[in-house]
Design a protein around this motif. Sequence first.
Motif, mmCIF file in Angstrom:
data_model
loop_
_atom_site.group_PDB
_atom_site.id
_atom_site.type_symbol
_atom_site.label_atom_id
_atom_site.label_comp_id
_atom_site.label_asym_id
_atom_site.label_seq_id
_atom_site.Cartn_x
_atom_site.Cartn_y
_atom_site.Cartn_z
ATOM 1 N N THR A 114 -1.570 70.870 -14.721
ATOM 2 C CA THR A 114 -1.307 70.279 -13.408
ATOM 3 C C THR A 114 -2.380 69.326 -12.900
ATOM 4 N N ARG A 171 2.300 68.503 -17.383
ATOM 5 C CA ARG A 171 3.751 68.720 -17.385
ATOM 6 C C ARG A 171 4.492 67.790 -16.432
ATOM 7 N N THR A 172 3.768 67.103 -15.545
ATOM 8 C CA THR A 172 4.413 66.144 -14.657
ATOM 9 C C THR A 172 4.060 64.722 -15.088
ATOM 10 N N GLY A 188 9.087 64.634 -14.745
ATOM 11 C CA GLY A 188 8.400 65.363 -15.801
ATOM 12 C C GLY A 188 7.573 64.464 -16.702
ATOM 13 N N GLU A 232 12.418 72.276 -19.873
ATOM 14 C CA GLU A 232 13.023 71.868 -18.594
ATOM 15 C C GLU A 232 12.004 71.128 -17.729
ATOM 16 N N GLN A 233 10.778 71.638 -17.712
ATOM 17 C CA GLN A 233 9.748 71.038 -16.876
ATOM 18 C C GLN A 233 9.388 69.635 -17.377
ATOM 19 N N ILE A 234 9.246 69.489 -18.686
ATOM 20 C CA ILE A 234 8.829 68.217 -19.262
ATOM 21 C C ILE A 234 9.922 67.158 -19.159
ATOM 22 N N GLY A 239 12.559 67.303 -17.031
ATOM 23 C CA GLY A 239 13.165 67.231 -15.707
ATOM 24 C C GLY A 239 12.704 66.000 -14.932
ATOM 25 N N SER A 268 10.182 77.776 -20.402
ATOM 26 C CA SER A 268 10.311 76.899 -19.240
ATOM 27 C C SER A 268 9.776 75.493 -19.506
ATOM 28 N N ASP A 269 9.024 75.306 -20.592
ATOM 29 C CA ASP A 269 8.397 74.006 -20.854
ATOM 30 C C ASP A 269 9.394 72.864 -21.043
#
Length: 302
Positions: free
Chosen positions: A298, A83-84, A126, A119-121, A123, A116-117
């Motif tokens: 992660t 995801r980061t 991301g 926004e995380q991807i 952002g 939440s995926d």
Amino acid sequence: MPTRPLGRTGVNVSLVGLGGFHIAKPKDEQESIRLVRFAIDHGINFLDNCWDYNEGRSEELMGKALQDGYRQRAFLMTKLDGRTRAVAEAQLEQSLRRLRTDVIDLVQMHEIIRMSDPEQIYGPGGAMEALVAAKKAGKIRFIGFTGHKDPDIHLAMLQMAERQGVPLDTVQMPLNVMDPHYRSFEKKVLPVLTERGIGVLGMKPFASGEIMKTGAVSATDCLHYPMSLPTSVVITGCDTMGVLKQALRAAYTFQPLGSERVSAILARTAALGATGKHEQFKTTERFDGTTKNPHWLTTAKV
């Protein structure tokens, strides 16, 4: 083998695609390689895979199968869990090595199953930053995402992509004879994708075997139904030569289902599909790999 446009990419792909998870099921490595090469030799050019499938073994086997000139004949897709940006970059490098290629045709963010995926991807820092950079560097050609949980999560991902100005080339989602009756991707997401020219990758035509257990429809119906939708490709898992030949036959003999046939199929599956009982990927965590293995999101260790 009939082919269809992959959205607006300018690429044509085979009507049926070979799922990546199941190719690692045969105990004999040579049988796995034979399945991939038989599929390509008989017209399947769309190959599905994922960084985490069978702890990376699916990618390794596919990489071996794509030697000796087969890579040039295939449209190769894999998926990443990270995801980061940093984790997605590391996973991508692993996938490139396992698949033994310098370029992967399509890389998709895997298991978009949480609200939440998106926004995380998308952002700062991301995973989408990694995919955009890899595309600019020529390591990947196209970008997409996949998920099996809820069409509203797919719509949220599409809205985020539009807001961020990062166009998506493909979206993968369940499309089968049960789907119209419960949390329907066909009803809610498919019209958006066709309107935007995004390639539609249909998956889970048999709902991981659950549909066949009901006896409501035939195996051919299970494949011809999503093929009759505006899909670019219908991906199905094939762990034996018999199952692969069944998928090939369905593609070779395909004629779009008429409205009466569709109505009959939906009537037979309405009660069975109303609660999502036979689409457990929607209603349980049984198929949520990243829920069972949260470290895949992660780290770059399967």
